[in-house]
Motif scaffolding. Structure first.
Motif, PDB file in Angstrom:
ATOM      1  N   TRP A  95       9.783  24.130   2.460  1.00  0.00           N
ATOM      2  CA  TRP A  95      10.670  23.190   3.153  1.00  0.00           C
ATOM      3  C   TRP A  95      12.071  23.786   3.117  1.00  0.00           C
TER       4      TRP A  95
ATOM      5  N   MET B  16      18.080  17.067   5.700  1.00  0.00           N
ATOM      6  CA  MET B  16      17.184  16.286   4.850  1.00  0.00           C
ATOM      7  C   MET B  16      16.445  17.207   3.871  1.00  0.00           C
TER       8      MET B  16
ATOM      9  N   SER C  63       3.939   9.337   1.578  1.00  0.00           N
ATOM     10  CA  SER C  63       3.101   9.077   2.754  1.00  0.00           C
ATOM     11  C   SER C  63       2.453  10.370   3.259  1.00  0.00           C
ATOM     12  N   VAL C  64       1.153  10.278   3.569  1.00  0.00           N
ATOM     13  CA  VAL C  64       0.452  11.439   4.134  1.00  0.00           C
ATOM     14  C   VAL C  64      -0.227  10.990   5.425  1.00  0.00           C
TER      15      VAL C  64
ATOM     16  N   THR D 169      14.511  16.015   0.690  1.00  0.00           N
ATOM     17  CA  THR D 169      13.252  15.260   0.766  1.00  0.00           C
ATOM     18  C   THR D 169      12.073  16.125   0.328  1.00  0.00           C
TER      19      THR D 169
ATOM     20  N   GLY E 125      -0.627  16.871  15.699  1.00  0.00           N
ATOM     21  CA  GLY E 125       0.773  16.735  16.083  1.00  0.00           C
ATOM     22  C   GLY E 125       1.392  15.554  15.366  1.00  0.00           C
ATOM     23  N   GLY E 126       2.322  14.880  15.996  1.00  0.00           N
ATOM     24  CA  GLY E 126       3.014  13.769  15.351  1.00  0.00           C
ATOM     25  C   GLY E 126       2.368  12.420  15.620  1.00  0.00           C
TER      26      GLY E 126
ATOM     27  N   ASP F  11      10.691  11.340  22.189  1.00  0.00           N
ATOM     28  CA  ASP F  11       9.955  11.399  23.473  1.00  0.00           C
ATOM     29  C   ASP F  11       8.609  10.689  23.343  1.00  0.00           C
TER      30      ASP F  11
ATOM     31  N   SER G   1       6.788  14.391   2.230  1.00  0.00           N
ATOM     32  CA  SER G   1       8.071  14.339   1.524  1.00  0.00           C
ATOM     33  C   SER G   1       7.818  14.009   0.052  1.00  0.00           C
TER      34      SER G   1
ATOM     35  N   ASN H 234       8.921  11.865  16.980  1.00  0.00           N
ATOM     36  CA  ASN H 234       9.701  12.358  18.122  1.00  0.00           C
ATOM     37  C   ASN H 234      10.070  11.245  19.108  1.00  0.00           C
TER      38      ASN H 234
ATOM     39  N   LEU I 133      16.672   8.564   2.513  1.00  0.00           N
ATOM     40  CA  LEU I 133      15.426   8.660   3.286  1.00  0.00           C
ATOM     41  C   LEU I 133      14.208   8.565   2.360  1.00  0.00           C
TER      42      LEU I 133
ATOM     43  N   ALA J 292       7.554   7.263  25.372  1.00  0.00           N
ATOM     44  CA  ALA J 292       6.327   7.165  26.192  1.00  0.00           C
ATOM     45  C   ALA J 292       5.519   5.932  25.779  1.00  0.00           C
TER      46      ALA J 292
ATOM     47  N   SER K  22      17.406  15.209  11.954  1.00  0.00           N
ATOM     48  CA  SER K  22      15.978  14.887  11.729  1.00  0.00           C
ATOM     49  C   SER K  22      15.602  13.571  12.411  1.00  0.00           C
TER      50      SER K  22
ATOM     51  N   LEU L  49      13.508  13.416  15.553  1.00  0.00           N
ATOM     52  CA  LEU L  49      12.209  14.107  15.411  1.00  0.00           C
ATOM     53  C   LEU L  49      11.188  13.322  14.619  1.00  0.00           C
TER      54      LEU L  49
END
Ligand code: FAD
Length: 387
Positions: free
Chosen positions: A193, A198, A117-118, A201, A125-126, A367, A152, A365, A79, A371, A359, A362
């Motif tokens: 963490w 994972m 990555s940030v 990471t 949220g995500g 969902d 990560s 996510n 990952l 959407a 993981s 998520l």
């Protein structure tokens, strides 16, 4: 450099190192230093850097293969490699737009730099297409403070690609991507963490403070980079990691069945029908990944142009399908191996595989992705199936 045989050999050499340390990396929740050193030794971090910037200029399919091979050895290492290559791909998409960044990509290849990555931020949220933080511009530099919810291997990276609003007046979706060198960035840890999977990471939350030159802003709006490059490469490379993890669990289940078959020659071990199901699912995962990767490469459009809605829906569906299928495959493998798979320290242990794969739905996510896909499908005028 692009010879596939040689590349898979190099990836397998790094995977041997990753496998040797995978359990320790997992139990100590520590960064897999040995694997990353091996990947550097085999010149695998700069794989996607174009030839004219002194890289091997490998296609995404090659990076996907390395992810799959590493996934069979250590999910966290795989990952990390995938997340790094997604960042490199985002910079490659903007090649030619900034001298500083072209020179930086040269360094990624020559010095085997590791990029993190940030995108995530406390308060959004995500949703990576939204930022709260914005840079302050003073003289010939910019400064930025960002409260990130997960980065990560942040402390181990040589540079971080950070999203932010373009300026303090910009809307939350008017985002830029800044290449921040680690030496110009301070990270203050705000949460540990200690997770289900994972664990290697090392994706802690940090308050980030950085200083950069304006030339370090990627010369494309982040919205374009996200849609054109980050989303498809993430889903293809993450999917390759998950396929690798599920493949290794299935190999362990197959070894378990072969041992049973040797003990009782002439009779099919009872769990063997589950192996057929697991292998069939792996084959479907592989076919879907290869199809999406080939289609992405063949679209060959300019970096500013949007990808067809149908393809975006397809790569979103790929992420959801692969994240669910990989978990199901490992579940089948667990039922085959029984307690020998459930226990740690046996040749058939697959607890780490199962935990790592939790993981997948998520990140980002499922969902949320479903959407977004539904919105794309409703907006799309072209028929769902051609021919
Ligand atoms: C192993 C791992 C490594 C990571 N590494 C990094 C990294 O290096 N850098 C980084 O920036 N981030 C990283 N992340 C964070 C990741 O990218 C996501 O930002 C994060 O997982 C999402 O957090 P969340 O679950 O709290 O948020 P959300 O995605 O907001 O989900 C929370 C809940 O809200 C629901 N939800 C929210 N919005 C919607 C919607 N529109 N439609 C439907 N449901 C919705 C979800 O279903 C879920 O129930 C990592 C995450 C993991 C698991």
């Amino acid at each position: 450099m692009n010879d596939l045989g040689a590349l898979s050999d190099r990836a397998r050499s790094a995977a041997v190192v990753a496998a040797a340390h995978a359990d320790d990396v997992d139990s100590c929740a520590r960064f897999p230093t040995e694997t990353i050193d091996a990947l550097k030794e085999h010149r695998l971090l700069g794989l996607l850097v174009p030839v004219h910037l002194d890289g091997p200029g490998a296609p995404l399919a090659d990076a996907a293969m390395v992810c799959r091979i590493l996934g069979q050895a250590c999910g966290s290492s795989a990952l990390i490699y995938a997340m790094h290559q997604i960042q490199v791909a985002c910079l490659v998409a903007a090649v030619g737009g900034s001298e500083w960044q072209d020179e930086f990509l040269r360094r990624v290849a020559s010095e085997q730099l590791l990029l993190a990555s940030v995108t995530s931020e406390v308060g959004i949220g995500g949703n990576i297409r939204s930022s709260l933080c914005a840079p302050d511009y003073l003289d010939d530099r910019l400064t930025l403070s960002k409260r990130s919810s997960a980065i990560s291997y942040g402390e181990h990276a040589d540079a971080l690609l950070v999203t932010a609003r373009r300026n303090t007046e910009a809307s939350s979706s008017d985002q830029i991507l800044i290449v921040a060198e680690r030496t110009d960035t301070s990270l203050t840890e705000t949460s540990r963490w200690d997770t289900l999977g994972m664990r290697g990471t090392d994706s802690k939350a940090f308050d980030v403070s950085l200083s950069a030159r304006p030339a370090q802003i990627v010369p494309l709006p982040f919205g374009d980079i996200a849609q054109h490059t980050m989303l498809p490469t993430s889903h293809i490379l993450w999917g390759s990691v998950w396929l690798g993890i599920a493949t290794d669990a299935t190999e362990k289940a197959r070894a378990f069945l072969r041992r049973q078959a040797q003990t009782n020659p002439g009779s099919l071990p009872p769990g063997a029908v589950r192996l057929e199901k697991a292998v069939s699912m792996l084959t479907s995962m592989r076919a879907r990944l290869d199809c999406a990767t080939g289609e992405y490469l063949s679209i060959r459009i300019s970096d500013r142009e949007a990808l067809p809605l149908g393809f975006l829906a397809e790569v979103n569906g790929l992420k959801i399908a692969l994240s669910e299928a990989a978990l199901e495959v490992v579940q089948q493998a667990m039922l085959i191996c029984g307690i020998a798979g459930y226990k740690y320290g046996t040749p058939y242990s697959i607890g780490r595989h199962l935990r790592d794969l939790h993981s997948a739905p998520l990140m980002v996510n499922n969902d949320r992705i479903a959407a977004n896909t539904a919105t794309l499908l409703v907006a799309q005028r072209a028929p769902l199936m051609r021919g």
